[in-house]
Design a protein around this motif. Structure first.
Motif, short mmCIF file in Angstrom:
data_model
loop_
_atom_site.label_atom_id
_atom_site.label_comp_id
_atom_site.label_asym_id
_atom_site.label_seq_id
_atom_site.Cartn_x
_atom_site.Cartn_y
_atom_site.Cartn_z
N UNK A 55 -13.35 -7.39 -1.57
CA UNK A 55 -11.96 -7.73 -1.32
C UNK A 55 -11.16 -6.55 -0.77
N UNK A 56 -11.55 -5.36 -1.13
CA UNK A 56 -10.81 -4.19 -0.65
C UNK A 56 -11.06 -3.94 0.83
N UNK A 57 -12.12 -4.52 1.38
CA UNK A 57 -12.45 -4.31 2.78
C UNK A 57 -11.81 -5.35 3.70
N UNK A 58 -11.13 -6.33 3.14
CA UNK A 58 -10.49 -7.34 3.97
C UNK A 58 -9.29 -6.72 4.66
N UNK A 59 -9.29 -6.81 5.97
CA UNK A 59 -8.19 -6.28 6.76
C UNK A 59 -7.87 -7.28 7.85
N UNK A 60 -6.62 -7.67 7.96
CA UNK A 60 -6.22 -8.70 8.90
C UNK A 60 -5.11 -8.15 9.78
N UNK A 61 -5.26 -8.31 11.09
CA UNK A 61 -4.21 -7.95 12.01
C UNK A 61 -3.24 -9.12 12.05
N UNK A 62 -2.04 -8.89 11.56
CA UNK A 62 -1.04 -9.94 11.50
C UNK A 62 -0.38 -10.10 12.86
N UNK A 63 -0.10 -11.34 13.24
CA UNK A 63 0.58 -11.57 14.52
C UNK A 63 2.03 -11.12 14.44
N UNK A 64 2.61 -10.89 15.61
CA UNK A 64 4.03 -10.55 15.67
C UNK A 64 4.86 -11.78 15.32
N UNK A 65 5.83 -11.64 14.44
CA UNK A 65 6.67 -12.80 14.13
C UNK A 65 7.63 -13.09 15.27
N UNK A 66 8.08 -14.31 15.33
CA UNK A 66 9.12 -14.64 16.30
C UNK A 66 10.31 -15.20 15.54
N UNK A 67 11.48 -15.07 16.14
CA UNK A 67 12.69 -15.52 15.47
C UNK A 67 12.90 -17.00 15.70
N UNK A 68 13.43 -17.63 14.66
CA UNK A 68 13.71 -19.06 14.73
C UNK A 68 15.04 -19.31 14.04
#
Length: 97
Positions: A55-68
């Motif tokens: 679990x410590x090796x899980x790394x996720x590139x999060x997308x850029x948020x957009x405004x709504x």
């Protein structure tokens, strides 16, 4: 459900195949004590260490948020679908609400 609870459920059901009286847990580790089987305790410790490491090796590139537009605060950031997709691509289950 915490990661430890998930681990204990998996360990009981899939590894041992029966209810296990887990030893006390302190500072992120199981404590040796009233364990009915030394080999089971060693296996439990080793598998818990591997579980945590995986679990410590899980790394996720999060997308850029957009405004709504948001009715209460004006603008809010929204990227639920993109986050769900990123998590699923990393092999993490996403619970539907």
């Amino acid at each position: 459900m915490t990661s430890r609870e998930q681990f204990e459920e998996w360990f009981s059901n899939d590894v041992v195949g029966a209810d296990v009286n887990f030893p006390d847990f302190e500072n992120g580790e199981y404590i040796a004590g009233e364990v009915y089987d030394d080999q089971l305790y060693i296996m439990l410790q080793a598998m818990w260490m591997a579980w945590k490491a995986s679990r410590s090796e899980i790394e996720i590139m999060m997308p850029e948020p957009f405004q709504m537009a948001n009715s209460t605060s004006g603008l809010s950031y929204y990227y639920e679908k993109e986050v769900d997709d990123a998590l699923r691509q990393a092999g993490i289950k996403v619970k539907d609400c």
